[in-house]
Design an enzyme around this catalytic site. Sequence first.
Site, mmCIF file in Angstrom:
data_model
loop_
_atom_site.group_PDB
_atom_site.id
_atom_site.type_symbol
_atom_site.label_atom_id
_atom_site.label_comp_id
_atom_site.label_asym_id
_atom_site.label_seq_id
_atom_site.Cartn_x
_atom_site.Cartn_y
_atom_site.Cartn_z
ATOM 1 N N CYS B 89 0.837 -1.197 0.000
ATOM 2 C CA CYS B 89 0.000 0.000 0.000
ATOM 3 C C CYS B 89 0.876 1.253 0.000
ATOM 4 C CB CYS B 89 -0.982 -0.058 1.167
ATOM 5 S SG CYS B 89 -2.381 1.050 0.955
ATOM 6 N N HIS B 197 -3.360 -5.745 0.970
ATOM 7 C CA HIS B 197 -2.704 -5.937 2.271
ATOM 8 C C HIS B 197 -2.642 -7.413 2.672
ATOM 9 C CE1 HIS B 197 -2.469 -1.751 3.827
ATOM 10 N NE2 HIS B 197 -3.464 -1.547 2.994
ATOM 11 N N GLU B 199 -0.933 -8.742 4.962
ATOM 12 C CA GLU B 199 -0.807 -8.871 6.422
ATOM 13 C C GLU B 199 -2.158 -8.783 7.116
ATOM 14 O OE1 GLU B 199 -0.313 -6.155 4.792
ATOM 15 O OE2 GLU B 199 -0.888 -4.394 5.942
#
Lengths: 78, 226
Positions: B89, B197, B199
């Site tokens: 990002c 994302h 994560e």
Amino acid sequence: MKVRVHVSLKNGVLDPQGRAIHHALEGLGFDGVNDVRAGRLIELDVADTIADEALDEMCRKLLANMVIENYRIEKVAA
Amino acid sequence: MPFTAAVITFPGSNCDRDMAVAIEEISGGTVHRVWHGDAALPDGLDLIALPGGFSYGDYLRSGAMAARSPVMQAVVEQAGRGVPVLGVCNGFQVLTEAGLLPGALMRNAGIRFVCRDVKLKVENASSLFTSAYLPGQTITIPVAHHDGNYYADAETLDRLEGEGRVAFRYLEACNGSQRDIAGVLNEKGNVLGMMPHPERMIEPAHGGSDGRKLFESVLHGLNALA
């Protein structure tokens, strides 16, 4: 010395913000607007002795992203 | 050798903790938290992660200020030595602004902030970051960004495609990215930037765990080398 750096998108790079502004102008009833491109104006107050090359380098290294933007340096009388 | 990673925090980063937790949980290793003003990175890193967020309030351009912060010289230097670097990002934006990846991330074509799960296609399943996926696999990873509209000139895009450097592609309209590119690799394949994302998708409580394999790929790659 005052210096204005005009940063604009290169031709051919889609400008979503310009397009939104264009639509908004049309929404307000303004006819005859063919296109809108949004850019950025950065004003610097620099030493009179500053070299043109240094100004150029500032633009290339930080003020403009050379992948998508052009810049124009305008010196303004103090 | 235990896995060692660094997560960089810029002023305005907000996914640094999630990134650190994901790496810690999946690798069982050590994660150093590094402040943007630090001039040096620890030695012997297996991964450097640039997290999401709004570094420097997105002033000037997203990622522009962060790309010029002191720690980035060390990141560029380690990337040059082949240390894996992952930018997610805002981290992706920083990597393009720092010149570690080609192209630029512009305002979403639809102007609006996009925050939802998106389906991605794994275009390159043989890279350091993607080898645990299957070629062409469809995965679901969330996006949350305002400036994720990937732009590069046609010549650059052709080169990225030809060299297998498009790691992930959106399977649905997301932000107006050229050729629906969601993630790109550098020439050597040790730097990956992506808007989604991973994560945020590492355990069932997140709604899925498709992001795990990205981190597992890095781990496996290092194990294979060892």
